[in-house]
Design a protein around this motif. Structure first.
Motif, short mmCIF file in Angstrom:
data_model
loop_
_atom_site.label_atom_id
_atom_site.label_comp_id
_atom_site.label_asym_id
_atom_site.label_seq_id
_atom_site.Cartn_x
_atom_site.Cartn_y
_atom_site.Cartn_z
N PHE A 50 30.21 75.85 3.60
CA PHE A 50 29.35 77.02 3.64
C PHE A 50 28.33 76.98 2.49
O PHE A 50 27.13 77.15 2.70
CB PHE A 50 30.20 78.30 3.55
N MET A 51 28.82 76.76 1.29
CA MET A 51 27.92 76.78 0.13
C MET A 51 26.95 75.60 0.13
O MET A 51 25.82 75.73 -0.34
CB MET A 51 28.73 76.81 -1.17
N THR A 91 37.91 76.21 -0.80
CA THR A 91 38.43 75.45 0.34
C THR A 91 37.33 74.53 0.87
O THR A 91 36.16 74.66 0.51
CB THR A 91 38.87 76.39 1.49
N GLY A 137 34.80 76.66 2.52
CA GLY A 137 33.95 77.31 1.53
C GLY A 137 32.91 76.36 0.96
O GLY A 137 31.75 76.74 0.73
N THR A 138 33.31 75.13 0.74
CA THR A 138 32.37 74.11 0.26
C THR A 138 31.29 73.84 1.29
O THR A 138 30.11 73.77 0.96
CB THR A 138 33.13 72.81 -0.08
N CYS A 156 30.62 79.54 11.66
CA CYS A 156 30.18 80.72 10.89
C CYS A 156 29.61 81.81 11.77
O CYS A 156 28.40 81.86 12.04
CB CYS A 156 29.18 80.31 9.81
N ALA A 210 35.40 81.12 5.48
CA ALA A 210 35.01 80.15 4.45
C ALA A 210 35.43 80.63 3.06
O ALA A 210 34.60 80.99 2.23
CB ALA A 210 33.50 79.94 4.50
N PRO A 211 36.73 80.62 2.79
CA PRO A 211 37.20 81.08 1.48
C PRO A 211 36.73 80.16 0.35
O PRO A 211 36.72 78.93 0.52
CB PRO A 211 38.73 81.01 1.59
N PRO A 212 36.32 80.74 -0.77
CA PRO A 212 35.95 79.91 -1.92
C PRO A 212 37.11 78.98 -2.30
O PRO A 212 38.28 79.33 -2.19
CB PRO A 212 35.69 80.93 -3.04
N MET A 269 34.74 85.74 4.49
CA MET A 269 35.62 85.16 3.47
C MET A 269 36.86 84.53 4.09
O MET A 269 37.41 83.59 3.54
CB MET A 269 36.02 86.23 2.45
#
Length: 153
Positions: free
Chosen positions: A58-59, A52, A55-56, A36, A48-50, A45
């Motif tokens: 990251f969140m 994926t 993305g998971t 990151c 870390a695309p939502p 984005m």
């Protein structure tokens, strides 16, 4: 904070630490710090695309640290104990800081990572009083990690 942590604060602090050891969260944290580095929301984005795995990851990291910092900000954790032993949240904040305002605006969520931000601002003041130069050192280390990642790519 000049008082000693209460037994309850110490217990909660240990519970938060135990959560950090959970294998899936540890994996997400490792991924976060290896990957990151974004200066814009569009770049973030792409990293870390939502929806994926990235993305998971990251969140998970943001969610964990925002919750931990919320407990701190509401006074359920002891400031000195937290700041002396939990600097990772500041590293997370430094990674997301360049994109946070754009992200909050785009996703209409002005509270996204707000607890991390508030704790990070408090930590900067605390660190300059307790360990002058720490913040500059942490930022320099983050920049070195970013340079190493770019060279490896």
């Amino acid at each position: 904070m000049t008082s000693k942590p209460t037994h309850e604060q110490a217990q909660l602090h240990l519970q938060i630490y135990e959560e950090r050891r959970e294998p899936r969260l540890r994996q997400a944290r490792d991924w976060f710090f290896a990957n990151c580095f974004a200066d814009t929301l569009d770049e973030a984005m792409r990293i870390a695309p939502p929806g994926t795995e990235a993305g998971t990851n990251f969140m998970m990291v943001i969610g964990y640290w925002d919750q931990a910092c919320a407990l701190l900000n509401y006074g359920l954790l002891h400031d000195d104990l937290f700041f002396e032993t939990s600097g990772e949240f500041f590293g997370v904040w430094n990674r997301i800081k360049p994109t946070i305002q754009e992200g909050r605006k785009r996703f209409s969520n002005k509270l996204f990572a707000a607890h991390i931000e508030k704790a990070a601002n408090r930590f900067e003041t605390w660190a300059e009083h307790h360990s002058p130069g720490l913040i500059a050192s942490m930022r320099q280390m983050n920049q070195q990690m970013r340079s190493q990642t770019k060279k490896a790519a």
